[in-house]
Design a protein around this motif. Structure first.
Motif, PDB file in Angstrom:
ATOM      1  N   ILE A  31      43.085   0.227  73.809  1.00 48.29           N
ATOM      2  CA  ILE A  31      43.076   0.711  75.188  1.00 48.29           C
ATOM      3  C   ILE A  31      43.561  -0.395  76.111  1.00 48.29           C
ATOM      4  N   VAL A  32      44.458  -0.043  77.016  1.00 50.18           N
ATOM      5  CA  VAL A  32      45.025  -1.011  77.963  1.00 50.18           C
ATOM      6  C   VAL A  32      44.733  -0.539  79.384  1.00 50.18           C
ATOM      7  N   LEU A  33      44.044  -1.386  80.153  1.00 51.52           N
ATOM      8  CA  LEU A  33      43.857  -1.149  81.580  1.00 51.52           C
ATOM      9  C   LEU A  33      45.017  -1.839  82.287  1.00 51.52           C
ATOM     10  N   ASN A  34      46.026  -1.062  82.620  1.00 55.00           N
ATOM     11  CA  ASN A  34      47.276  -1.604  83.160  1.00 55.00           C
ATOM     12  C   ASN A  34      47.215  -1.677  84.695  1.00 55.00           C
ATOM     13  N   ARG A  85      37.668  -1.592  72.529  1.00 59.69           N
ATOM     14  CA  ARG A  85      38.308  -2.835  72.988  1.00 59.69           C
ATOM     15  C   ARG A  85      39.318  -2.492  74.066  1.00 59.69           C
ATOM     16  N   VAL A  86      39.114  -3.042  75.245  1.00 60.65           N
ATOM     17  CA  VAL A  86      40.001  -2.780  76.372  1.00 60.65           C
ATOM     18  C   VAL A  86      40.748  -4.053  76.724  1.00 60.65           C
ATOM     19  N   TYR A  87      42.084  -3.979  76.738  1.00 66.62           N
ATOM     20  CA  TYR A  87      42.920  -5.109  77.143  1.00 66.62           C
ATOM     21  C   TYR A  87      43.280  -4.935  78.616  1.00 66.62           C
ATOM     22  N   ILE A  88      43.029  -5.970  79.401  1.00 73.51           N
ATOM     23  CA  ILE A  88      43.252  -5.904  80.846  1.00 73.51           C
ATOM     24  C   ILE A  88      44.498  -6.711  81.191  1.00 73.51           C
ATOM     25  N   GLU A 120      44.458 -11.826  77.614  1.00 67.52           N
ATOM     26  CA  GLU A 120      44.415 -10.462  77.106  1.00 67.52           C
ATOM     27  C   GLU A 120      45.765 -10.059  76.507  1.00 67.52           C
ATOM     28  N   GLU A 121      46.841 -10.465  77.166  1.00 70.38           N
ATOM     29  CA  GLU A 121      48.177 -10.150  76.666  1.00 70.38           C
ATOM     30  C   GLU A 121      48.409 -10.787  75.302  1.00 70.38           C
ATOM     31  N   GLN A 122      47.986 -12.042  75.153  1.00 67.38           N
ATOM     32  CA  GLN A 122      48.171 -12.719  73.873  1.00 67.38           C
ATOM     33  C   GLN A 122      47.388 -12.022  72.761  1.00 67.38           C
ATOM     34  N   ASP A 123      46.155 -11.599  73.068  1.00 62.82           N
ATOM     35  CA  ASP A 123      45.352 -10.894  72.063  1.00 62.82           C
ATOM     36  C   ASP A 123      46.029  -9.598  71.635  1.00 62.82           C
ATOM     37  N   LEU A 124      46.536  -8.839  72.604  1.00 60.12           N
ATOM     38  CA  LEU A 124      47.196  -7.574  72.287  1.00 60.12           C
ATOM     39  C   LEU A 124      48.477  -7.817  71.503  1.00 60.12           C
ATOM     40  N   PHE A 125      49.273  -8.798  71.924  1.00 59.24           N
ATOM     41  CA  PHE A 125      50.531  -9.073  71.241  1.00 59.24           C
ATOM     42  C   PHE A 125      50.298  -9.526  69.803  1.00 59.24           C
ATOM     43  N   LYS A 126      49.283 -10.341  69.583  1.00 64.97           N
ATOM     44  CA  LYS A 126      48.992 -10.787  68.210  1.00 64.97           C
ATOM     45  C   LYS A 126      48.574  -9.609  67.338  1.00 64.97           C
ATOM     46  N   PHE A 179      57.442 -11.112  72.877  1.00 69.08           N
ATOM     47  CA  PHE A 179      56.649 -11.755  71.830  1.00 69.08           C
ATOM     48  C   PHE A 179      57.004 -13.228  71.658  1.00 69.08           C
ATOM     49  N   THR A 180      58.122 -13.679  72.221  1.00 72.65           N
ATOM     50  CA  THR A 180      58.466 -15.103  72.109  1.00 72.65           C
ATOM     51  C   THR A 180      57.474 -15.963  72.876  1.00 72.65           C
ATOM     52  N   LYS A 181      56.733 -15.351  73.804  1.00 77.08           N
ATOM     53  CA  LYS A 181      55.767 -16.120  74.582  1.00 77.08           C
ATOM     54  C   LYS A 181      54.503 -16.439  73.797  1.00 77.08           C
ATOM     55  N   VAL A 182      54.290 -15.734  72.694  1.00 78.66           N
ATOM     56  CA  VAL A 182      53.025 -15.876  71.978  1.00 78.66           C
ATOM     57  C   VAL A 182      52.863 -17.283  71.404  1.00 78.66           C
ATOM     58  N   GLU A 183      53.900 -17.807  70.804  1.00 71.65           N
ATOM     59  CA  GLU A 183      53.821 -19.138  70.216  1.00 71.65           C
ATOM     60  C   GLU A 183      55.068 -19.933  70.593  1.00 71.65           C
TER      61      GLU A 183
END
Length: 535
Positions: A215-218, A250-253, A273-279, A414-418
């Protein structure tokens, strides 16, 4: 007789296939498909699986009310537009759009898409032309889509608009996708938390696939931090009534777009939150085989229960007169038949199909054409679950280590993740990453604070012993296990002593840990004292 009914074949140990997916294809076609065909499973539940269903890349399904940012979310992931994109505050996406990889970009209309034998959408033809006119595939040359495919859905309507007939079975299409995708992302707008009747039905269509739902709270930057706390609580309350699960979802904000944030007080929260969702999304290719294996197990369990239901209905049908009346009676008391099967075969209630949907489908079936129980078919499926599936499960860890195709999703957002080289990368400039990319040694900034302490500890030949350093390090009140790790990281020469640079590094690491940052397993290059980097 068919080869799968051979007694000799049943004694063979399961074959070790080259890949898990190849093994799944073989066991499905040879052992589960005969059971499904015999008891008309495909008419009641799910169409027959074909090779593209097993070979397809992991898919992500986006579901949400109109103007919650579904299409913008895809654009944000790809960092570019895709053919057929339409973005606006009104319901702009009126079709299902499968965004997939291809070097040659373009659009494939729905009617052409469902006859393509290389793609997994052929069973969608059963939803008719009205739906196919609202289905398309957008081909995009994006590195992100080399690992995943994304399905955008029509914005779910609210108010008077939700009473407009779409002209096709909207929830049925969602159910079809839900069975086959790897992730289902429900998007909510921070300004629009009401769950309309159509949205409620859409969420109910996803039941049974709770493990896939995220779930994403956008658009969370559109409210300040105090309002965001209240919005989050309201969303959890609304979801609790619809999802009806004991677990907290689990809600990603965040705000998944590339525009300036209106309120940036929660910027760090959005990044985390973005990093958790992207991973989570990056792991999909690696876990694709396991997901398909899990779905096949669920399908096999449902097929077995379906066989028991069909045979029970067939057994109670009269041979001559009163067939219609008996059919109506059996459908009316289907719950009693469920209870009887559950007791006789020790089957969990959760394995049974939805009784309301089952009754609706049975209305159009001829019970006299149902097959009697064939124990041999059930034995083959039981053996598949106990032997073949176990063998394939054991192959998964080995395949994950050796197959390059299981590399995580890359490119686009996704290049921002690592991203190790960009000073604006995730958590760059703070914690252990502070000073990364700078020419000066970041530890030297606090050097003046510790040089005097170092001299008070009585260095010999420019170094102090561990015993001498201990009396200063324990003042931090950190556990000995943490201090031991800091010592190991700081003793760059590994000689049991600390020179002036190494002592300054130890004090720097202690400060990081006291401030709540994690320590690395190995010392990053940018924290190694300049005098010791060559060695």
């Amino acid at each position: 007789m068919f080869s799968w009914m051979s007694k000799d074949d049943s004694r063979k140990s399961p074959e070790i296939c080259e890949t898990v997916l190849e093994g799944l294809k073989k066991v499905y076609k040879s052992k589960l498909l005969p059971l499904e065909t015999a008891y008309q499973f495909h008419d009641f539940h799910s169409p027959q699986l074909d090779d593209p269903d097993f070979d397809a890349k992991p898919m992500i399904l986006l579901v949400g009310q109109y103007s919650t940012g579904k299409t913008t979310f895809i654009k944000y992931l790809l960092e570019r537009d895709f053919p057929g994109i339409r973005i606006g505050p009104e319901p702009t996406t009126d079709r299902f759009i499968a965004v997939m990889y291809d070097e040659k970009e373009g659009i494939i209309p729905g009617n052409a898409l469902v006859v393509d034998p290389k793609k997994q959408f052929r069973p969608l033809s059963r939803f008719g032309n009205s739906f196919l006119n609202r289905l398309q595939c957008s081909l995009v040359n994006s590195p992100v889509l080399k690992g995943i495919s994304i399905v955008d859905t029509p914005g779910i309507l609210s108010g008077e608009k939700q009473r407009v007939d779409r002209g096709y079975d909207f929830t049925g299409v969602l159910e079809w996708f839900a069975e086959r995708v790897d992730r289902i992302i429900l998007l909510f707008d921070a300004h629009k938390l009401d769950i309309s009747d159509e949205f409620r039905r859409a969420i109910e269509a996803l039941k049974g696939h709770d493990d896939k739902i995220r779930i994403v709270l956008n658009k969370a930057d559109m409210v300040d931090h105090q309002q965001l706390m209240r919005v989050y609580g309201a969303l959890m309350w609304s979801l609790g009534k619809v999802l009806q699960t004991p677990e907290v979802a689990r809600v990603y904000i965040g705000s998944f777009w590339d525009k300036p944030l209106r309120y940036d007080a929660n910027k760090r929260l959005f990044e985390d939150e973005e990093q958790d969702l992207f991973k989570d999304l990056q792991s999909l290719p690696r876990n694709a085989a396991l997901r398909k294996l899990n779905d096949l197990i669920k399908r096999a369990r449902l097929a077995k229960v379906h066989a028991y239901i069909i045979t029970a209905l067939r057994k109670d049908m009269p041979s001559m007169f009163g067939k219609d009346a008996k059919k109506k009676e059996l459908i009316k008391h289907l719950d009693t038949i469920y209870d009887q099967i559950q007791r006789e075969h020790q089957i969990s209630p959760g394995d049974f199909p939805d009784i309301k949907k089952m009754k609706e489908t049975l209305q159009h079936q001829d019970f006299t054409k149902f097959q009697p129980l064939k124990p041999r078919l059930l034995e083959v499926v039981d053996k598949m679950l106990s032997d073949d599936i176990a063998k394939l499960m054991a192959q998964i860890p080995v395949e994950e280590l050796t197959t390059e195709a299981k590399a995580p999703v890359s490119g686009g957002a996704f290049t921002k993740v690592e991203d190790d080289d960009n000073p604006f990368g995730y958590m760059k400039g703070e914690g252990i990453n502070a000073g990364h990319g700078e020419s000066d040694w970041i530890v030297a900034k606090d050097r003046y604070k510790v040089d005097a302490i170092f001299k008070e500890l009585g260095p010999v030949d420019g170094k102090i012993s561990g015993a001498a350093a201990r009396q200063e390090m324990i003042k931090s009140k950190l556990p000995n296990s943490v201090l031991a790790k800091i010592w190991r990281l700081s003793d760059v020469d590994d000689d049991g002593f600390l020179d002036e640079d190494e002592f300054a590094l130890a004090m720097y690491l202690i400060k990081l840990k006291v401030d709540g940052h994690d320590l690395p397993q190995q010392l990053p290059e940018h924290l190694v004292p300049p005098s010791k980097r060559d060695s």
